[in-house]
Every structure is written in C-alpha cells, then in structure tokens.
Motif scaffolding. Sequence first.
Motif, PDB file in Angstrom:
ATOM      1  N   ARG A   1      30.386 -36.526  20.997  1.00 25.53           N
ATOM      2  CA  ARG A   1      30.937 -38.153  20.849  1.00 25.53           C
ATOM      3  C   ARG A   1      32.121 -38.135  19.913  1.00 25.53           C
ATOM      4  NH1 ARG A   1      26.534 -37.572  17.704  1.00 25.53           N
ATOM      5  NH2 ARG A   1      26.409 -38.306  15.339  1.00 25.53           N
TER       6      ARG A   1
ATOM      7  N   PHE B   1      35.362 -37.989  21.404  1.00 23.30           N
ATOM      8  CA  PHE B   1      36.075 -39.374  21.761  1.00 23.30           C
ATOM      9  C   PHE B   1      36.485 -40.189  20.588  1.00 23.30           C
ATOM     10  CE2 PHE B   1      32.755 -37.937  24.782  1.00 23.30           C
ATOM     11  CZ  PHE B   1      33.846 -37.873  26.229  1.00 23.30           C
TER      12      PHE B   1
ATOM     13  N   VAL C   1      35.370 -44.743  26.980  1.00 23.91           N
ATOM     14  CA  VAL C   1      36.720 -44.613  26.931  1.00 23.91           C
ATOM     15  C   VAL C   1      37.480 -45.242  28.093  1.00 23.91           C
ATOM     16  CG1 VAL C   1      38.419 -42.691  27.059  1.00 23.91           C
ATOM     17  CG2 VAL C   1      36.490 -42.601  25.342  1.00 23.91           C
TER      18      VAL C   1
ATOM     19  N   MET D   1      29.732 -42.143  26.594  1.00 25.95           N
ATOM     20  CA  MET D   1      31.002 -42.107  25.852  1.00 25.95           C
ATOM     21  C   MET D   1      32.256 -41.944  26.809  1.00 25.95           C
ATOM     22  SD  MET D   1      30.917 -42.176  22.702  1.00 25.95           S
ATOM     23  CE  MET D   1      29.449 -42.960  22.173  1.00 25.95           C
ATOM     24  N   VAL D   2      32.283 -41.448  27.975  1.00 24.13           N
ATOM     25  CA  VAL D   2      33.314 -41.290  28.894  1.00 24.13           C
ATOM     26  C   VAL D   2      33.549 -42.451  29.430  1.00 24.13           C
ATOM     27  CG1 VAL D   2      33.833 -40.428  30.938  1.00 24.13           C
ATOM     28  CG2 VAL D   2      32.777 -38.795  29.766  1.00 24.13           C
TER      29      VAL D   2
ATOM     30  N   SER E   1      40.720 -41.444  20.136  1.00 23.06           N
ATOM     31  CA  SER E   1      40.828 -42.744  19.734  1.00 23.06           C
ATOM     32  C   SER E   1      41.525 -42.809  18.555  1.00 23.06           C
ATOM     33  CB  SER E   1      39.636 -43.661  19.967  1.00 23.06           C
ATOM     34  OG  SER E   1      38.864 -43.341  18.638  1.00 23.06           O
TER      35      SER E   1
END
Length: 230
Positions: free
Chosen positions: A78, A81, A212, A208-209, A85
């Motif tokens: 995780r 990600f 995003v 998480m994908v 960001s």
Amino acid sequence: MNLLKQVVVKTLPVMAGYIVLGMGFGILLKVNGYGIGWALLMSIFIYAGSMQYVGISIITGGVSIITTALTTLMVNARHLFYGISMIDKYKGAGKWKPYLMFGLTDETYSLVCDGKYPEGENRFKYWFLISLFNQIYWITGSIIGSVVGSVLKINFDGIEFSMTALFVTVVIEQWLSNKEHRPALIGLISAVICLLIFGKDNFLIPTMVLIVVGLALFKNTLEKESRSNE
C-alpha cells in the motif's frame, strides 16, 4: 516552541495509538525471546508497524530470504500508492525529503495528506516533525512493551485491535476537520467493493488500485468544477 506545540496537538491521536501498538510489539517480541535492543533497532530502522508484527514470526520461524522479501512486499504494498500520491507534495523538500519518505506510515500519511501547515512556517519542516514525533511515539511504545513483557506475565490477547481503533480515530478526525468528504467515501466504497469481490485476505492491493483510479477521476472532477466556477 509554538511549532512543536502544534505538532504535538496534531499527532496526539497517533501518539495514543502508537504507544499502545508499540507496546504490543515490544511485548510480543520479548515473549518470543528478543529483548529491548531488538525492539529499539527494529523500530528505528524498519519502522513498519504491521510488518514488525509479522517480522516476529519471520525471525522466530527461520523463514527464507525470498519468502521474507515477498511477505514484506505484500504487507507494505500500500505504501507504493501512498508514495506516488506524495510525489508532488514533497517536491522541493530538500534536506527534509529522505526522512519524509522513510517516515511515511499510514497514520503520518493521513495527517500530512491534507496539506495544511501553520501559517508562516516551513511546511516541509512541519511535516518532518510530524513524521519524527510519530516514530518517537512508536519507539517509546516498543521500549515500554519490551520492559513490561519482561516484568509482567499478563495475557495480552487482543491488543492488536488498537490498530483498528487508531485508524477509526484518525478517519473520524479527518472527516470532522474537512468539508469535502468525497475522497473518504471513495476509499470506503472501494474497500467494501474489493472486500466483497476478493475476500478479506486479498482485497488490500485491489482496493488501493481502485482508490488511486477513483481519486484521479475525482481530481479531474474538482478541476472541472473549479473552471466552471471561474
């Protein structure tokens, strides 16, 4: 001093959680035969709460290097990600950047991602102090736990639930302090969808994908709303 006071106030929810979570880690580590030195070094150089808990099983179970690497990747995936960001946010951080990258835990991310910082202060220094204080809390808890584990013989079953309690506290604080709730709803809906589809053992990375992607679309929506209001 005023800046330090603001950092302490900002990180109080994390302190409450990290002291308890760190104690749990220190206790479990001590119960498995590894003392305060191990707790201190792991909390300084690894500093990955959930992975440190998993690491206890790794160092006591004679796990291979390959298995250790794969497990670490899965548990901490995780953060890939999170890191992506934060690229723009940490751009220009200079000397603060290496530690800002190292200290980006779940809870630190939740405190830094709102982009707020005291007026007139260096934002990178402020975020650096937040990251540093959070790690200090964790280290302190680990040391206390190691000492407690060597002195008291108590059943500590269920202490890991404090991680869940900490997440809930941070989310509530973020919800109350921000008028814009769509990013939080994107995260919640993404987690529920992936949990139903992939199950509790495999939903984290798909979540998480999806988050995003959802936040990327949300960013475009905000930009369109901003242009339409001009």
